[in-house]
Design an enzyme around this catalytic site. Structure first.
Site, PDB file in Angstrom:
ATOM      1  N   ASP A 177       0.873  -1.186   0.000  1.00 23.73           N
ATOM      2  CA  ASP A 177       0.000   0.000   0.000  1.00 23.73           C
ATOM      3  C   ASP A 177       0.908   1.234   0.000  1.00 23.73           C
ATOM      4  OD1 ASP A 177      -3.233   0.446   1.264  1.00 23.73           O
ATOM      5  OD2 ASP A 177      -1.887   2.141   0.889  1.00 23.73           O
ATOM      6  N   GLN A 213     -13.667   4.975   9.664  1.00 25.84           N
ATOM      7  CA  GLN A 213     -15.049   4.489   9.698  1.00 25.84           C
ATOM      8  C   GLN A 213     -15.132   3.034   9.250  1.00 25.84           C
ATOM      9  OE1 GLN A 213     -16.187   4.400   6.251  1.00 25.84           O
ATOM     10  NE2 GLN A 213     -18.389   4.827   6.216  1.00 25.84           N
ATOM     11  N   ARG A 214     -14.124   2.516   8.572  1.00 21.43           N
ATOM     12  CA  ARG A 214     -14.174   1.140   8.054  1.00 21.43           C
ATOM     13  C   ARG A 214     -12.829   0.408   8.080  1.00 21.43           C
ATOM     14  NH1 ARG A 214     -13.860   4.998   4.634  1.00 21.43           N
ATOM     15  NH2 ARG A 214     -12.498   4.913   2.839  1.00 21.43           N
ATOM     16  N   CYS A 267     -10.339 -16.371 -15.203  1.00 23.97           N
ATOM     17  CA  CYS A 267      -9.734 -15.218 -14.545  1.00 23.97           C
ATOM     18  C   CYS A 267     -10.699 -14.030 -14.603  1.00 23.97           C
ATOM     19  CB  CYS A 267      -8.368 -14.877 -15.157  1.00 23.97           C
ATOM     20  SG  CYS A 267      -8.418 -13.918 -16.687  1.00 23.97           S
ATOM     21  N   CYS A 281     -11.874 -12.979 -17.988  1.00 25.66           N
ATOM     22  CA  CYS A 281     -12.849 -13.849 -18.649  1.00 25.66           C
ATOM     23  C   CYS A 281     -14.246 -13.254 -18.473  1.00 25.66           C
ATOM     24  CB  CYS A 281     -12.828 -15.250 -18.041  1.00 25.66           C
ATOM     25  SG  CYS A 281     -11.341 -16.190 -18.374  1.00 25.66           S
ATOM     26  N   CYS A 332     -15.316   5.095  -3.534  1.00 24.57           N
ATOM     27  CA  CYS A 332     -15.873   5.349  -2.192  1.00 24.57           C
ATOM     28  C   CYS A 332     -15.891   6.834  -1.851  1.00 24.57           C
ATOM     29  CB  CYS A 332     -15.042   4.639  -1.134  1.00 24.57           C
ATOM     30  SG  CYS A 332     -15.245   2.881  -1.122  1.00 24.57           S
TER      31      CYS A 332
END
Ligand SMILES: [Zn+2]
Length: 272
Positions: A64, A74-75, A172, A175, A189
Site C-alpha cells: 500500500d 469508519q471502516r 480469470c 474472462c 468510495c
C-alpha cells in the site's frame, strides 16, 4: 500426535483450529508455512490482514502506498486515531505484531505497477486483491494469472460487494470483464460513500477463502462470483467459465503484462 513442530504456545494459540479434523496440526502448519500478499491495507485489506494474522499465516506481505486519513477510520479497522498521517503499511505491521508474534510482516510501501508487479507477487503463495481501483485490479489479475498465483478478488460499492477466488485452473477476472469500464462510469468510495461495515463482510470472505485454499479444504469460489447486498441482506451467486478468447488466460493469451496498456481508462490488452 507430534504436533508437527508446533511449539506449546502455538498448540495453545491455534487449539481451536487444531482440534478440528478438517484443519488439525497439519493444516495449522500449512498456514504457518504460507506466504500471502495483501494488496491494499484499506477497507477490504484491514479485515483480511486481521484474520489472516490471527489464523497464523506465517508471512504476510502488505502492499500500500497511502497514509492513514481520518475518514478511513469508519471502516479500516486495523488503523486507529493515533495512526492518522502514518503510512498504512506501518500501521498495519504494528497491528499484526501486537496480534500475533508468529507472523512476519513484509511491508511494501508502493503502488503495484507493471514494473514491480511480477517481482512483488513472486514470493507469495496466494494474493488477496483488496485494492480499490480498476488499474490495480487488472494488474493483479494479469500478473497472478500469468504467474499461476491463486488470488482472491473483492470489490465494494455503497451497500454492495462482490467476491470470488481465482485458482490456476479456473477462469480469470478478464474472462468475466475483458476491460475496465470507462473512467468515471464507476465511482469510488470517496465520491459515493460506503457503508463502513460492508468491506468488513467482504474482506472476511476473502480471508475465509484464503485460509481454506491454504489448508486445502472446502470449495472456494472458483468460477463463482458471490454478490452481497447489505441493504436487503442477500447473497447471490453467478457462475462463470473460462473464456477461450480471454486475452490473459485464453488460447491466444499474452505471455507478459508488457502487452497491456494499463491506462486509467480501459486496461486494455493491445492487439499485436
Ligand atoms: Zn481469463
Amino acid at each position: 500426535m507430534s504436533g508437527l513442530s508446533l511449539d506449546a504456545t502455538q498448540l495453545d494459540r491455534y487449539s481451536r483450529h487444531i482440534i478440528m479434523d478438517e484443519v488439525g496440526p497439519e493444516g495449522q502448519k500449512a498456514l504457518l508455512d504460507s506466504a500471502v500478499l495483501v494488496v491494499g491495507a484499506g477497507g477490504l485489506g484491514a479485515p483480511a490482514i486481521e484474520y489472516l494474522a490471527a489464523a497464523g499465516v506465517g508471512t504476510l506481505g502488505i502492499a500500500d502506498d497511502d497514509a492513514v486519513e481520518r475518514n478511513n477510520l469508519q471502516r479500516q479497522v486495523i488503523h486507529g486515531d493515533d495512526d492518522i498521517g502514518r503510512p498504512k503499511v506501518e500501521s498495519a505491521a504494528e497491528f499484526v505484531a501486537e496480534l500475533n508474534p508468529d507472523v512476519s510482516v513484509e511491508t511494501h510501501e508502493l503502488r503495484v505497477e507493471p514494473e514491480n508487479a511480477e517481482e512483488l507477487v513472486a514470493d507469495y503463495d496466494f494474493v488477496v486483491d483488496a485494492s480499490d481501483n480498476f488499474r490495480t485490479r487488472y494488474l493483479v489479475n494479469d500478473v497472478c494469472t500469468l504467474t499461476e498465483t491463486p488470488f482472491s478478488h473483492g470489490a465494494i460499492y455503497k451497500f454492495e460487494g462482490q467476491v470470488t477466488t481465482f485458482t490456476t485452473d479456473g477462469p480469470c477476472y478478464r474472462c468475466l470483464f475483458p476491460e475496465a469500464p470507462p473512467e468515471g462510469m464507476v465511482a469510488d468510495c470517496a465520491t459515493t460513500g460506503v457503508l463502513g461495515v460492508l468491506p468488513g463482510t467482504v474482506g472476511c470472505i476473502q480471508a475465509t477463502e484464503t485460509v481454506k485454499y491454504l489448508v486445502g479444504i472446502g470449495d472456494v469460489l472458483d468460477g463463482r462470483m458471490l454478490f452481497y447486498d447489505a441493504m436487503d441482506m442477500s447473497f447471490e451467486e453467478v457462475e462463470f467459465r473460462r473464456n477461450p478468447d480471454c486475452p490473459v488466460c485464453g488460447e491466444d493469451a499474452i505471455d507478459s503484462i508488457e502487452a497491456v496498456e494499463y491506462a486509467e481508462e480501459s486496461c486494455a490488452v493491445q492487439a499485436e
